[in-house]
Design a protein around this motif. Structure first.
Motif, PDB file in Angstrom:
ATOM      1  N   ARG A 594       0.694  -1.278   0.092  1.00 18.98           N
ATOM      2  CA  ARG A 594       0.243  -0.036  -0.055  1.00 18.98           C
ATOM      3  C   ARG A 594       0.905   1.412   0.154  1.00 18.98           C
ATOM      4  O   ARG A 594       0.603   2.143  -0.854  1.00 18.98           O
ATOM      5  N   GLN A 595       2.079   1.272   0.712  1.00 18.01           N
ATOM      6  CA  GLN A 595       2.827   2.594   0.731  1.00 18.01           C
ATOM      7  C   GLN A 595       3.719   2.534  -0.489  1.00 18.01           C
ATOM      8  O   GLN A 595       3.699   3.500  -0.857  1.00 18.01           O
ATOM      9  N   MET A 596       3.777   1.407  -0.971  1.00 15.11           N
ATOM     10  CA  MET A 596       4.527   1.505  -2.413  1.00 15.11           C
ATOM     11  C   MET A 596       3.689   2.168  -3.474  1.00 15.11           C
ATOM     12  O   MET A 596       4.031   2.892  -4.022  1.00 15.11           O
ATOM     13  N   MET A 597       2.362   1.629  -3.382  1.00 15.84           N
ATOM     14  CA  MET A 597       1.297   2.374  -4.468  1.00 15.84           C
ATOM     15  C   MET A 597       1.224   3.799  -4.214  1.00 15.84           C
ATOM     16  O   MET A 597       0.859   4.492  -5.219  1.00 15.84           O
ATOM     17  N   GLU A 598       1.220   4.137  -2.978  1.00 17.68           N
ATOM     18  CA  GLU A 598       0.932   5.571  -2.895  1.00 17.68           C
ATOM     19  C   GLU A 598       2.151   6.260  -3.210  1.00 17.68           C
ATOM     20  O   GLU A 598       1.745   7.739  -3.500  1.00 17.68           O
ATOM     21  N   ASN A 599       3.384   5.936  -3.066  1.00 23.62           N
ATOM     22  CA  ASN A 599       4.486   6.681  -3.660  1.00 23.62           C
ATOM     23  C   ASN A 599       5.119   6.350  -4.932  1.00 23.62           C
ATOM     24  O   ASN A 599       6.048   6.944  -5.444  1.00 23.62           O
ATOM     25  N   MET A 600       4.412   5.438  -5.720  1.00 20.92           N
ATOM     26  CA  MET A 600       4.913   5.088  -6.874  1.00 20.92           C
ATOM     27  C   MET A 600       4.769   5.948  -7.928  1.00 20.92           C
ATOM     28  O   MET A 600       4.065   6.766  -8.109  1.00 20.92           O
ATOM     29  N   GLN A 601       5.905   5.930  -8.827  1.00 16.90           N
ATOM     30  CA  GLN A 601       6.063   6.688  -9.807  1.00 16.90           C
ATOM     31  C   GLN A 601       6.627   6.017 -10.919  1.00 16.90           C
ATOM     32  O   GLN A 601       7.850   5.764 -10.908  1.00 16.90           O
ATOM     33  N   VAL A 602       5.834   5.676 -11.956  1.00 20.59           N
ATOM     34  CA  VAL A 602       6.308   4.969 -13.114  1.00 20.59           C
ATOM     35  C   VAL A 602       6.884   6.098 -14.262  1.00 20.59           C
ATOM     36  O   VAL A 602       6.049   6.839 -14.565  1.00 20.59           O
ATOM     37  N   THR A 603       7.949   5.925 -14.172  1.00 17.69           N
ATOM     38  CA  THR A 603       8.656   6.968 -15.384  1.00 17.69           C
ATOM     39  C   THR A 603       8.638   6.766 -16.803  1.00 17.69           C
ATOM     40  O   THR A 603       8.211   5.323 -17.272  1.00 17.69           O
ATOM     41  N   GLN A 604       8.235   7.385 -17.542  1.00 17.48           N
ATOM     42  CA  GLN A 604       8.027   7.177 -19.094  1.00 17.48           C
ATOM     43  C   GLN A 604       8.636   8.565 -19.742  1.00 17.48           C
ATOM     44  O   GLN A 604       8.445   9.715 -19.377  1.00 17.48           O
ATOM     45  N   GLY A 605       9.342   8.278 -20.763  1.00 16.89           N
ATOM     46  CA  GLY A 605       9.740   9.368 -21.538  1.00 16.89           C
ATOM     47  C   GLY A 605      11.011  10.042 -21.147  1.00 16.89           C
ATOM     48  O   GLY A 605      11.888   9.491 -20.356  1.00 16.89           O
ATOM     49  N   GLU A 606      11.219  11.185 -21.372  1.00 15.92           N
ATOM     50  CA  GLU A 606      12.671  12.023 -21.112  1.00 15.92           C
ATOM     51  C   GLU A 606      12.269  13.320 -20.832  1.00 15.92           C
ATOM     52  O   GLU A 606      11.287  14.168 -21.395  1.00 15.92           O
ATOM     53  N   ASN A 607      13.112  13.573 -19.811  1.00 15.07           N
ATOM     54  CA  ASN A 607      12.704  15.322 -19.564  1.00 15.07           C
ATOM     55  C   ASN A 607      13.367  16.332 -20.602  1.00 15.07           C
ATOM     56  O   ASN A 607      14.191  15.830 -21.514  1.00 15.07           O
ATOM     57  N   GLY A 608      12.739  17.396 -20.640  1.00 13.51           N
ATOM     58  CA  GLY A 608      13.173  18.185 -21.704  1.00 13.51           C
ATOM     59  C   GLY A 608      11.768  19.117 -21.987  1.00 13.51           C
ATOM     60  O   GLY A 608      10.890  19.112 -21.460  1.00 13.51           O
ATOM     61  N   ARG A 609      11.990  20.271 -22.668  1.00 14.26           N
ATOM     62  CA  ARG A 609      11.131  21.334 -23.014  1.00 14.26           C
ATOM     63  C   ARG A 609      10.078  20.495 -23.899  1.00 14.26           C
ATOM     64  O   ARG A 609      10.136  19.680 -24.720  1.00 14.26           O
ATOM     65  N   GLN A 610       8.911  21.285 -23.902  1.00 15.10           N
ATOM     66  CA  GLN A 610       7.722  20.749 -24.832  1.00 15.10           C
ATOM     67  C   GLN A 610       8.085  20.990 -26.351  1.00 15.10           C
ATOM     68  O   GLN A 610       8.453  21.858 -26.668  1.00 15.10           O
ATOM     69  N   THR A 611       7.648  19.894 -27.073  1.00 13.70           N
ATOM     70  CA  THR A 611       7.992  19.986 -28.498  1.00 13.70           C
ATOM     71  C   THR A 611       6.393  20.439 -29.133  1.00 13.70           C
ATOM     72  O   THR A 611       5.604  20.748 -28.204  1.00 13.70           O
ATOM     73  N   PRO A 612       6.463  20.981 -30.290  1.00 15.68           N
ATOM     74  CA  PRO A 612       5.052  21.514 -30.846  1.00 15.68           C
ATOM     75  C   PRO A 612       4.063  20.571 -30.793  1.00 15.68           C
ATOM     76  O   PRO A 612       2.909  21.016 -30.684  1.00 15.68           O
ATOM     77  N   GLY A 613       4.388  19.387 -31.058  1.00 19.99           N
ATOM     78  CA  GLY A 613       3.200  18.393 -30.865  1.00 19.99           C
ATOM     79  C   GLY A 613       2.852  18.236 -29.493  1.00 19.99           C
ATOM     80  O   GLY A 613       1.429  17.999 -29.277  1.00 19.99           O
ATOM     81  N   GLN A 614       3.734  18.270 -28.311  1.00 20.88           N
ATOM     82  CA  GLN A 614       3.147  18.201 -27.200  1.00 20.88           C
ATOM     83  C   GLN A 614       2.474  19.413 -26.904  1.00 20.88           C
ATOM     84  O   GLN A 614       1.309  19.271 -26.201  1.00 20.88           O
ATOM     85  N   ARG A 615       2.675  20.527 -27.400  1.00 21.82           N
ATOM     86  CA  ARG A 615       1.905  21.781 -27.109  1.00 21.82           C
ATOM     87  C   ARG A 615       0.490  21.573 -27.768  1.00 21.82           C
ATOM     88  O   ARG A 615      -0.312  21.902 -27.176  1.00 21.82           O
ATOM     89  N   SER A 616       0.503  21.084 -28.955  1.00 21.93           N
ATOM     90  CA  SER A 616      -0.827  20.840 -29.695  1.00 21.93           C
ATOM     91  C   SER A 616      -1.666  19.795 -29.016  1.00 21.93           C
ATOM     92  O   SER A 616      -2.805  20.138 -28.707  1.00 21.93           O
ATOM     93  N   LEU A 617      -1.060  18.870 -28.352  1.00 21.86           N
ATOM     94  CA  LEU A 617      -1.614  17.910 -27.510  1.00 21.86           C
ATOM     95  C   LEU A 617      -2.410  18.596 -26.309  1.00 21.86           C
ATOM     96  O   LEU A 617      -3.444  18.433 -25.884  1.00 21.86           O
ATOM     97  N   GLU A 618      -1.664  19.173 -25.830  1.00 30.31           N
ATOM     98  CA  GLU A 618      -2.004  20.162 -24.623  1.00 30.31           C
ATOM     99  C   GLU A 618      -3.315  21.079 -24.659  1.00 30.31           C
ATOM    100  O   GLU A 618      -4.150  21.072 -24.125  1.00 30.31           O
ATOM    101  N   GLN A 619      -2.986  21.444 -25.860  1.00 31.32           N
ATOM    102  CA  GLN A 619      -4.234  22.539 -26.257  1.00 31.32           C
ATOM    103  C   GLN A 619      -5.521  22.014 -26.734  1.00 31.32           C
ATOM    104  O   GLN A 619      -6.611  22.278 -26.154  1.00 31.32           O
ATOM    105  N   LEU A 620      -5.396  20.902 -27.318  1.00 27.32           N
ATOM    106  CA  LEU A 620      -6.538  20.054 -27.579  1.00 27.32           C
ATOM    107  C   LEU A 620      -7.027  19.546 -26.422  1.00 27.32           C
ATOM    108  O   LEU A 620      -8.399  19.475 -26.248  1.00 27.32           O
ATOM    109  N   GLY A 621      -6.479  19.118 -25.290  1.00 20.48           N
ATOM    110  CA  GLY A 621      -6.731  18.694 -23.874  1.00 20.48           C
ATOM    111  C   GLY A 621      -7.533  19.724 -23.369  1.00 20.48           C
ATOM    112  O   GLY A 621      -8.732  19.543 -22.804  1.00 20.48           O
ATOM    113  N   ASP A 622      -7.043  21.172 -23.485  1.00 24.48           N
ATOM    114  CA  ASP A 622      -7.903  22.091 -23.052  1.00 24.48           C
ATOM    115  C   ASP A 622      -9.186  22.479 -23.842  1.00 24.48           C
ATOM    116  O   ASP A 622     -10.325  22.849 -22.880  1.00 24.48           O
ATOM    117  N   THR A 623      -9.081  22.399 -25.209  1.00 19.35           N
ATOM    118  CA  THR A 623     -10.247  22.433 -25.537  1.00 19.35           C
ATOM    119  C   THR A 623     -11.608  21.443 -25.374  1.00 19.35           C
ATOM    120  O   THR A 623     -12.647  21.546 -25.256  1.00 19.35           O
TER     121      THR A 623
END
Length: 856
Positions: A594-623
């Motif tokens: 239970r404690q592990m599930m509370e603190n669990m963070q499954v990593t995916q992808g890599e750090n870095g600034r947003q790409t144009p595709g990611q910005r478009s995906l975020e804007q579509l989510g807001d819409t």
């Protein structure tokens, strides 16, 4: 006759053997050109005789063919004699001279016409002769020209030659003695010269047994499978031999025929009477019918997949099999919607998977299929297995009564929708009852539907159902469409969002922990462990779907990485502790989980600034979120419109509010607190118009925003990018239609169009996510090895597993390690066996599956 030139004695000695061989070559060339029809006809007639075809033809046809053959041979002989010319010495010298350079033989046969008295001329002439004599040294014979394609354009000579060679290889010799029986009084076959009869016993091909030659059997006892074929050939004059047998089901009166065929159906005797005859006792090996039986209890996977083990056996091998599933009406509880008679439905017929790599004479397999969407899912049924062998004999197992496995739904609303779907599929007469119950369970949608789009889908289903009922009895097509819509909504409600999956996982953990503390039985603990496993699988699946690629918020320095395999190991350890009765340790491990599930963070992808595709995906989510809010406001206004239609003029509170709640300041006719709230009687129409115009303007603004986002959408030219643009086009059209409906105050239609727009936006976001994932894979292929090593700890899938180098999906390490390798291998083999048993699949796919099973 060509004149033969006179050559010097020295030239005669040099050309002795070349001239002789050339002479033979000229003879062969002329004979070949003149007599090729003659030897072609001879080759063809010999091939017919060596294959025994004249003996199989009627006597009249034989003599007609013999006359035709004699005429053909006579014509070919006369043609050859007319065209053939015997080659002389001059013809041989001419062929040899033509094959040598500068024709030296013609020069040697010449004599000086003038200058014989001139010494210088004589010297030159002698030098010329010496040079020609030098050319004759090492002269080779002239090759004959045997090409006659102009005379035989159809290559009949080659056809006759091939037939003759085949007869030499596979024929029985000239068999001239056999021809004597075709002419009366010519002669009789003497038994001492060869066999007077021959016989073969050929078992059915599916048995794999060899053919028996009766002449080689000396003890007179034969044992063959039932259905074997007996072929006899009798030689000599008619009536010299006769056959008597009692091996067939029906009497056959052909005892004196030259060739006889029998199908052995029972044991008996075979008696060949006459000179050189024999007697045989034939015993029959019965072909037993195949057997099949259920070798284990039926089980259900987490997704509702049915797994039924079975075994089958046959003395020569099983050819195919089926599982027939019928409704066990006697065990159905005839209450509620099941009280009426069910609609007739066809029996469920499933192909049994056959073992491919193993022995089909005795094997055990697993019938795997998912019948969760079938109307009988969850109801009592009878399962009966049947198999066929190569002799078309059928074996059937005793029917087994079970509840047809299907997907389980834990969400109360999803379970209710599935139950009403089952009742509607049970009988079309339940349509009115189902519509009434669906309206009852969705009376307060805000309490049971977290996503308004799900409620709108259910409401649309109710409207379609009621409209269909108004026009008459429901048709099967209408019932199928409504059932499919209910199933889709129930699955959405059951799977839910990531938050729902996490809440269900925590609830499963708490229930298991409480059961352990209270000392629940082993059966209850096993059921709760299964529920915890399913909740964990659902949570990990939702996490994989909702984690956007490249989201920097998904990883941090303090986050805890845990893989799906590690979680499965913890659950396996927990299961082991429970089976051993070590409940205190199991309780501690559950708390750790239970404690592990509370603190669990499954990593995916890599750090870095947003790409144009990611910005478009975020804007579509807001819409999409803005469209959902606008949809909620439209739905609220539609409810107010219904309330005003039902409330008598001047009433309020308990007398006017169907909900039974006391009046609030927002329901006071004397106040106007916001758009859409009823004010004084004379102001309500104006406020309603203003609200509809406001909603319509907001809807058109959202459509314009989607058009702007579509113009800036990346991935142009790719399959996923074009699909995303098409979905945004569809969303814009639905938004424009919703705005027109809001302008006309047709809130019901507006809600339907808004639901279509939200679904199109979701699909467009999915396509854009696929495009982004594909672009990231392509970019990772171009990175250097050093950069790849620096990101090795970050390239993981939602379960924390390594995705491999160079952007490849899957790990490059050995997959045959870990605690769950056998379970995964068993699941893969089950799926391959299931597909290999589906005979409706393409032949190419079945052959591929067979190769997989042969290898593994």
């Amino acid at each position: 006759m060509r004149h033969s030139p006179k050559l010097p004695p020295q030239a005669e000695r040099l050309l002795r053997w070349p001239l002789l061989l050339t002479h033979l070559g000229v003879f062969a060339e002329r004979a070949h050109r003149a007599f090729w029809p003659l030897y072609s006809i001879l080759f063809f007639l010999l091939a017919l005789q060596m294959f025994g075809l004249p003996l199989r033809a009627p006597v009249e046809m034989f003599w007609a063919g013999a006359l035709l053959a004699v005429l053909a041979l006579g014509w070919a002989l006369l043609r050859g004699l007319r065209r053939f010319r015997w080659p002389g010495r001059a013809d041989a010298l001419a062929h040899l001279d033509a094959s040598l350079v500068h024709r030296p033989l013609s020069g040697l046969s010449d004599s000086m016409a003038i200058g014989a008295a001139d010494a210088a001329s004589v010297v030159v002439w002698q030098a010329h002769h010496d040079r020609l004599m030098a050319q004759l040294k090492g002269a080779a014979p002239a090759r004959p020209d045997l090409r006659i394609a102009g005379d035989d354009p159809f290559a009949l000579r080659y056809l006759a030659l091939v037939a003759f060679v085949m007869a030499l290889l596979f024929g029985n010799g000239l068999r001239l003695n056999d021809l004597q029986g075709l002419a009366p009084g010519v002669g009789q076959v003497n038994a001492a010269n060869g066999p007077s009869w021959e016989g073969w016993l050929t078992p059915p091909s599916y048995t794999g047994l060899p053919t028996l030659y009766l002449a080689d059997i000396t003890d007179g006892k034969v044992r063959v499978p039932v259905g074997s074929t007996l072929m006899l050939r009798l030689y000599g004059s008619a009536g010299a031999l006769s056959v008597h047998q009692d091996l067939t089901k029906f009497d056959q009166d052909d005892s004196g025929a030259e060739q006889q065929n029998y199908l052995i159906a029972r044991q008996g005797t075979l008696d060949i009477t006459g000179a050189g005859g024999a007697r045989f006792e034939v015993a029959v090996i019965d072909d037993m019918p195949p057997q099949v039986w259920i070798s284990g209890e039926i089980t259900r996977a987490a997704d509702g997949e049915m797994r039924q083990p079975f075994s089958a056996s046959d003395d020569y091998g099983i050819k195919s099999g089926q599982a027939e599933i019928t409704l066990d009406l006697a065990r159905v509880k005839r209450v509620y919607g099941y009280a009426v008679a069910p609609d007739p439905r066809e029996t469920i017929v499933l192909d049994l998977p056959m073992t491919i790599a193993g022995d089909r004479r005795d094997f055990t397999e697993m019938l795997v299929d998912n019948l969760s969407e079938h109307p009988w899912a969850g109801l009592p049924v009878k399962v009966q297995l049947s198999v066929l062998d190569a002799a078309a004999q059928q074996g059937r197992a005793a029917p087994v009564s079970v509840d047809l496995p299907g997907r389980r739904f834990f969400d109360p609303m999803a379970a209710a929708l599935i139950e009403e779907r089952r009742e509607l599929l049970w009988s079309r007469t339940n349509g009115a009852r189902v519509a009434q119950i669906l309206r009852a369970v969705t009376w307060r949608p805000e309490d049971v539907f977290e996503d308004s789009s799900n409620y709108l889908t259910v409401r649309s289903v109710i409207r379609r159902l009621e409209l269909a009922l108004d026009t008459g009895p429901l048709s099967p097509a209408e019932v199928g469409d409504i059932a499919a819509a209910l199933w889709e909504v129930a699955v959405l409600l059951e799977d839910g969002t990531l938050e729902n999956a996490l809440a269900r996982l925590r609830q499963a953990q708490e229930r298991l922990s409480e059961a352990i503390r209270k000392g629940a039985s082993d059966e209850e603990i096993a059921a709760l462990m299964q529920e915890l496993n399913e909740a964990l699988d659902n949570y990990m699946a939702r996490l994989a779907q909702e984690s956007p690629p490249g989201d920097p918020s998904q990883s941090s320095e303090n986050s805890m990485d845990i893989t799906g395999d590690q979680l499965q190991q913890l659950l396996d350890r927990l299961q082991q502790l429970m089976e051993q009765g070590r409940r205190a340790e199991a309780q501690a491990l559950l708390e750790q989980l239970r404690q592990m599930m509370e603190n669990m963070q499954v990593t995916q992808g890599e750090n870095g600034r947003q790409t144009p595709g990611q910005r478009s995906l975020e804007q579509l989510g807001d819409t999409l979120e803005e469209q959902r809010q606008l949809n909620d406001e439209t739905f609220g206004d539609l409810q107010q419109q219904f309330d005003q239609a039902l409330r008598p003029p001047g009433s309020s509170g308990e007398n006017g509010d169907p909900s039974g709640q006391p009046p609030t300041s927002e329901q006071n006719p004397g106040q106007n607190t916001g758009p859409g709230q009823p004010g004084p009687q004379g102001q309500q129409p104006q406020q309603s118009d203003d609200l509809a115009d406001t909603l319509a303007d907001r809807q058109r603004a959202l459509a314009d925003e989607v058009a702007r986002q579509q113009r800036n959408l990346p991935g142009s030219g790719s399959e996923e990018g074009d699909a995303a643009r098409d979905m945004l086009d569809q969303a814009m059209r639905s938004m424009d239609e919703a705005a027109d409906a809001l302008k006309d105050e047709d809130f019901a239609t507006a809600l339907d169009r808004q639901a279509d727009a939200m679904e199109a936006l979701r699909q467009g976001m999915r396509d854009l996510s696929d495009q982004l994932a594909r672009d990231e894979d392509g970019q990772s292929d171009q990175q250097g090895s050093a950069d790849a090593r620096s990101r090795d700890g970050q390239r993981r899938d939602p379960l924390g597993r390594e995705t491999g180098a160079n952007g490849m999906v899957g790990s490059e390490g050995d997959l045959a390690v870990g605690d769950d390798v056998y379970r995964r291998a068993r699941d893969l083999l089950d799926e391959i066996r299931k597909r290999s048993g589906e005979q409706s699949r393409p032949e190419l796919e079945l052959e591929y599956l067979k190769r997989l099973l042969d290898r593994f």
